[in-house]
Each structure stands twice: as C-alpha cells, then as structure tokens.
Design an enzyme around this catalytic site. Structure first.
Site, PDB file in Angstrom:
ATOM      1  N   SER A 349     -33.720   9.450  53.194  1.00 34.05           N
ATOM      2  CA  SER A 349     -34.548  10.462  54.027  1.00 34.05           C
ATOM      3  C   SER A 349     -33.910  10.779  55.276  1.00 34.05           C
ATOM      4  CB  SER A 349     -35.910   9.794  54.488  1.00 34.05           C
ATOM      5  OG  SER A 349     -36.500  10.467  54.985  1.00 34.05           O
ATOM      6  N   LYS A 417     -39.275  32.747  56.877  1.00 30.13           N
ATOM      7  CA  LYS A 417     -40.695  32.260  57.222  1.00 30.13           C
ATOM      8  C   LYS A 417     -40.439  31.837  58.410  1.00 30.13           C
ATOM      9  CE  LYS A 417     -42.498  31.607  52.521  1.00 30.13           C
ATOM     10  NZ  LYS A 417     -41.371  32.096  51.768  1.00 30.13           N
ATOM     11  N   THR A 484     -51.798  36.483  45.124  1.00 30.15           N
ATOM     12  CA  THR A 484     -52.576  36.281  46.277  1.00 30.15           C
ATOM     13  C   THR A 484     -53.371  37.366  46.869  1.00 30.15           C
ATOM     14  OG1 THR A 484     -50.760  36.079  47.685  1.00 30.15           O
ATOM     15  CG2 THR A 484     -51.375  34.134  46.752  1.00 30.15           C
TER      16      THR A 484
END
Length: 642
Positions: A349, A417, A484
C-alpha cells in the site's frame, strides 16, 4: 433413373473426406472416358469407333495414367468450397499431362490417332473436370447461402474484398452487396457483388432483410469512420467492425473476427503518433516503478513501458488478484521480447512509507509513475477518510520516499476532477497535486535530485467504472440504459493514448509542472447512449417512439457529481512540444504552509473528525465547492445512532 436432388448434394457434402475423394476419382475417370469417346466421335462422326479395339486399348492405358497424374498433382486434396486459382492451375496441368499421355501411348503403341483428337479431348476434359467442380462449388455455396444471414459490407477496398471472400467460405454470414463512397467503383461488380452508394443503404436493407452491416475500413481515419457511423445509426441494423489494420498486420486478429463498433470509432478521435524520444527518455535502460500497477491506467502504463526497453519494472499493487493478473500478462509479453527484462511483482500500500522507501532503495528505482488512487467519485464520497489517506497521504509518502531514495523522475496521474472539485475524490487529487508542487519547490531549493510533475486528464474509455462497458451490458439485457442527467457531458480518451501521453509528458517536466492532456471535444453522455443503442441494431424508446427497444433512464446526479468537468483552474496555459500536451500554471502553497494543513488533516482523519476534514479541505486552495453534505456511510450511521 438416378435423380440428383438438393438433399442428395447436401448428403454428399456432409460425407467424410475419404468418401468424397473416391467419388471424385470415379467422376474423373468417367469424364476421361466421356471426353475420349466424344473427341473421337467429333472427329470421325460415326459410332464404328466403338468397334475398334485399338481405341479401347488406348483408353485402358490412359485411365491409370490419368489417375496417377491427378493424384500427383493433388487434385483430390483440394476442398471444392475453397477452390482457388491454385486448384484451377492443377486442373489445367492435369488436363495437359493427360493429353500428352494419350499422345505418347498412341505413338509408342503405333495406334494411329488424328491430330485433332487430342485437341478435342483436352477441350472436353477441361469442360468436364473443371466445369463439374465449378458447378458443385456453386451448388454448395448456394445451399449454404440460404442458411446464412445476409449482410452488407461497407467498404469495397482490399479489406472489404478479403472480408467478402472469407464470409463466402464461412458459415455465418452471406454478403449481398458492397457500399462505398468512392464514385469510381460504384455500380461496378466485385466478386459478384454490386457496389452501391451510401444513399441506397435503406433500399438494400429492405430488399435483403439485412440486420447487420459490416464495417471494413481499418485504414480510414477515425473521423471518417465516425461520419459513416453517424450516417448508419438511424437504420435498425447492428454495426460490426473488422479488427484494426495494426492487429491484422501484426497477426493478432483475422479479417473475419468481427466485433462491436468501438467507442473510439464512435467518437472519431484520431490519436497522434507518439514521440519515441519522449517515450524512452525516462524508461530505456532504467529501473521503473509503477504504483497501482493493476489498475486501468497503471496496467496500460506497464504495457507501454516494457516496449521501451527498461532494465527492470517494479509492479506495486494493493490488490493481490490485480497484481497476479498484470504480472502474468507482462511476463508473457516479456517472453516475446528480444532483450532481457526483469519484472518484480510486489504487494503493498502507498500508505506505508517504509515499504515504499525500502522498495525504491533495494531495486535502485529511477522513475516512478504514481497511478495508485481511489478514483470513483461516489465510492470516495462514501468512504472519506480512506479516500484522503490513499489519495493525499499515499501521494505524500510516495513522494517523500522518492526524495529520500533520490529517484530521478516522479509522475503523478491526476484527473480533471481536481479542477474546481465538487466532491471529495477530486479534492483529494487536487491536494495530491499541491503536495507535489510544494515538495518540488522544496527539492529545487535544496538542490535535490527528484523531478516532480503531474498529468491531468479526463475519463478513459474502457476503464473500470467507465460508462461504456456498463452501457453495452445494459443494451444486451434489453435496457434501460442508465444516465445520471440529460445534460451531463464528459471528455473521453482511450487508455493507450492517455498512457502514452502520460509517459511523454513526464519526460518534459522540469519540476512542479502540471500537464493537461488535450481531450478533444466533450461528449454528451445521453447522446453517446443513444448512439450505442442504435448501432446495436435497436431503437431508443422515448416519448416520440414509445415502442422502441431500449429506453434511457435518468437516475439523477450522484453525490459529488458535476454536470461537466474542466481541465484548467485558471487561463494561464502554455503549449508544449507535443500538440496534445499543454502545461498549466496553477496556484500552489509553499511547503511550510501546506505541511501545517497536512498535519491537521492527518489528525482529523485519526480522530474520525469528518467535519474537521471537510473544513480543512475547504480552507486549502483546492477550489472545493461541495454539492452535498458529508456522505461518509460510517459517519452518517454513527450520527443517526447518536
């Protein structure tokens, strides 16, 4: 009297190969006999020839010689349904040698034979032996044609002709016509099929009850293919496409391996040929590490990297299955390479800095592509702390480890984004950019070795969570296709193109650069859904067509989702040496100020203080404008219980 019906031929066609060979041998011997006597009758015009024992002797000697010649020439190995010019050549040679055998037997046995007889014999033999095979082939193809689905081939070029020939020999489709925009070949006949223009598609569909149109335009530009698809999408036919020219030339696919029209063809975006020098700059003969190596972008970056001759590739991935999958794929590719390549698959990780530092130092890593991130907006919105830990602190730990390990180049995979984000995911990615910008400035001041840059782009086609595979699955199930919002738009790019541009942009970075990829024109998602429905041979069910096949259902914007994405925060942008890569000059914080925010953010995460996390994200210069309240599932459940 023997009657040959259609069922008789079908029974013969289904017979085993040895049986067919025996039938062929006896048929040819009969044709030799018939051609021999026919040639003599034409010459002498009397039936008295049958009383001449010398001619019977000639025939008796000719038959075994003919059989030997035909076998040697492989006449009985040819499959009639695939008969070609090579088989026709064999038939011609067989006739020539058989005729010569007749002449030699006649000469050496001193049996007089008029000179016109061998000529007539050869002519009859060509007609009987060659013609019989042609007739059988026509009957066979006609029998199969009635069982196959009629299709139209769009594109009468070399690819279209190869496809038509392949389909004729196959069992699934029967081509009935070509469509081509080239006026020079329209109305002409190619392989027995007439070439029509685009305006006649509707008539052809109705005439032949066509349900599929096959696109044979592998070498055409994506823009031209997109225009063709737009002209076909209003017909109730499914559009299938042949593989790309690269796959055909490389032997990765066959001409008749048809597939659904790719979304890249739909969008009409032509990729730019990569700059080889930029691709190799940070990779060739270097040790390269990819975090998030099993993800959509990470795995494609791995594929692109191993083609640029790295010394060693370090795959770091949190998911065991994703690591197993990409390692297996890359090992197969490595086996085909002409140079030695070591691939090291490692579980881990990015939230564990010591693990990162140990890996980088142990393997002497020189270049890092940091693709590890949680990227799905609703998932991160519902799991705020893990999103912050992975995207912000995972990037921080990876960057700090890179500095300590004296990595040469560190490239962050960012997202559109991150620009004026309305959700936690976008905000954490903007925070990750701020981390690299601040660390880059700090490193430059301390004359450190590591060069940081980040590459920002929009949606990639076919990635996990992409709307394209979701839409395909929903269409196959009969709908509805879920969108959406009617006005939602997105930028799209293929995964290979995005990965190539990421690698090239990373080679241009000087330190702290924010690169923005040219994503082309934005796409309205509802229009994309409608196109995919129509090109699947179905109609859209809506108010104007209530009896349509597949409906589009609007489900409402998800938590944190925007109607449109942006790639730039400000207007200060510079064109780079690559026309698809731009350099943005975004605001940032010095490390001392950002470090203070990060310390507080870490503490807020540790204390499970979601209100504090949101407050800090709003205070940081991320441009965060949340659309919703705190959506973390655990926090909301805890609030309700209190």
């Amino acid at each position: 009297m023997i009657r040959f019906t259609k069922s008789s031929f079908e029974l013969l066609f289904r017979a085993p190969r040895p049986v067919k060979r025996i039938v062929g041998i006896f048929a040819d011997l009969f044709f030799v006999t018939l051609a021999f006597w026919s040639a003599l009758i034409v010459r002498f015009d009397t039936s008295d020839i049958f009383k001449n024992l010398d001619y019977w002797f000639l025939l008796a000697a000719l038959i075994p010689l003919t059989l030997l010649i035909n076998v040697r020439l492989g006449l009985y190995r040819a499959v009639i349904r695939y008969i070609s010019t090579k088989a026709a050549k064999s038939i011609g040679l067989a006739v020539a040698f058989t005729t010569l055998a007749l002449v030699f037997v006649s000469y050496y046995s001193s049996i007089p034979l008029p000179r016109t007889v061998p000529i007539a014999f050869a002519a009859f033999l060509v007609i009987l032996v060659g013609g019989s095979r042609l007739v059988v082939r026509v009957i066979l193809l006609d029998t199969q044609k009635n069982k196959k689905e009629p299709v139209i081939i769009y594109g009468a070029g070399s690819a279209g002709r190869q496809l038509a020939q392949s389909l004729v020999q196959g069992h699934a489709y029967s081509p009935v016509a070509f469509i081509d925009d080239d006026k020079r070949i329209q109305k002409s006949s190619i392989q027995g099929l007439t070439v029509f223009n685009r305006n006649q598609v509707s008539d052809l569909i109705a005439k032949y009850s066509v349900k599929r149109v096959l696109l044979a335009m592998p070498r055409e530009s994506k823009k031209r293919v997109a225009r063709v698809l737009s002209s076909l999408e209003n017909f109730s036919v499914e559009i299938l496409s042949i593989p790309s020219s690269a796959d055909l030339v490389g032997g990765k696919a066959k001409i008749d391996e048809l597939h659904e029209v790719s979304i890249n063809e739909l969008l009409g975006r032509d990729s730019v040929k990569p700059n080889v020098e930029l691709l190799q700059a940070n990779i060739k003969d270097k040790v390269v590490m990819i975090t998030g190596a099993g993800g959509s972008i990470g795995s494609e970056i791995c594929r692109q990297i191993i083609s640029q001759q790295p010394k060693k590739v370090i795959l770091m991935e949190l998911s065991e299955f994703a690591l197993y999958k990409i390692n297996g794929e890359l090992q197969k590719l490595a086996d085909e390479l002409t140079y030695d390549l070591t691939i090291v698959p490692l579980l881990g990780s990015v939230q564990h800095k010591n693990r990162l530092l140990t890996i980088m130092r142990t393997f002497s890593v020189q270049t890092v592509y940091h693709a590890a991130a949680y990227k799905h907006v609703p998932v991160v919105e519902h799991n705020v702390i893990e999103g912050v830990r992975n995207n912000v602190f995972g990037t921080l730990f990876a960057a700090e480890a890179a500095i300590e390990a004296q990595i040469e180049t560190f490239v962050l995979i960012s997202t559109d984004k991150a620009v004026r984000p309305t959700n936690v995911m976008g905000t954490t990615k903007r925070m990750a950019e701020l981390v690299l910008q601040a660390l880059s400035d700090k490193t430059l001041q301390s004359r450190g070795k590591t060069r940081f840059c980040m590459v920002r782009f929009g949606n990639v086609l076919g990635s996990s969570g992409s709307v394209v595979p979701l839409f395909r699955e929903q269409i196959k199930q009969g709908g509805p296709v879920t969108v959406t919002h009617p006005e939602i738009i997105r930028y799209f790019m293929t995964i290979p193109e995005a990965s190539q541009l990421v690698i090239q942009a990373g080679a241009m970075g000087k330190g702290g650069d924010v690169f923005v990829l040219d994503m082309g024109d934005p796409v309205k998602i509802s229009d994309l859904a409608a196109k995919m429905i129509r090109l699947s041979g179905m109609t859209v069910a809506d108010d104007s067509n209530p009896d349509g096949d597949v409906a589009i259902k609007y489900t409402g914007l998800r938590p944190g989702e925007k109607l449109f994405e942006e790639l730039l925060i400000g207007d200060d942008i510079t064109q780079t040496e690559h026309r698809r890569i731009m350099s943005a000059h975004e605001s940032w914080l010095p490390w001392e100020e950002l470090d203070n925010i990060l310390i507080k953010l870490d503490e807020a995460c540790h204390q499970f203080d979601h209100e504090g996390i949101r407050r800090l994200l709003l205070q940081a210069p991320t441009g965060f404008v949340p659309k919703d309240g705190i959506c973390d599932l655990v926090w909301n459940a805890k609030e309700k219980s209190l």
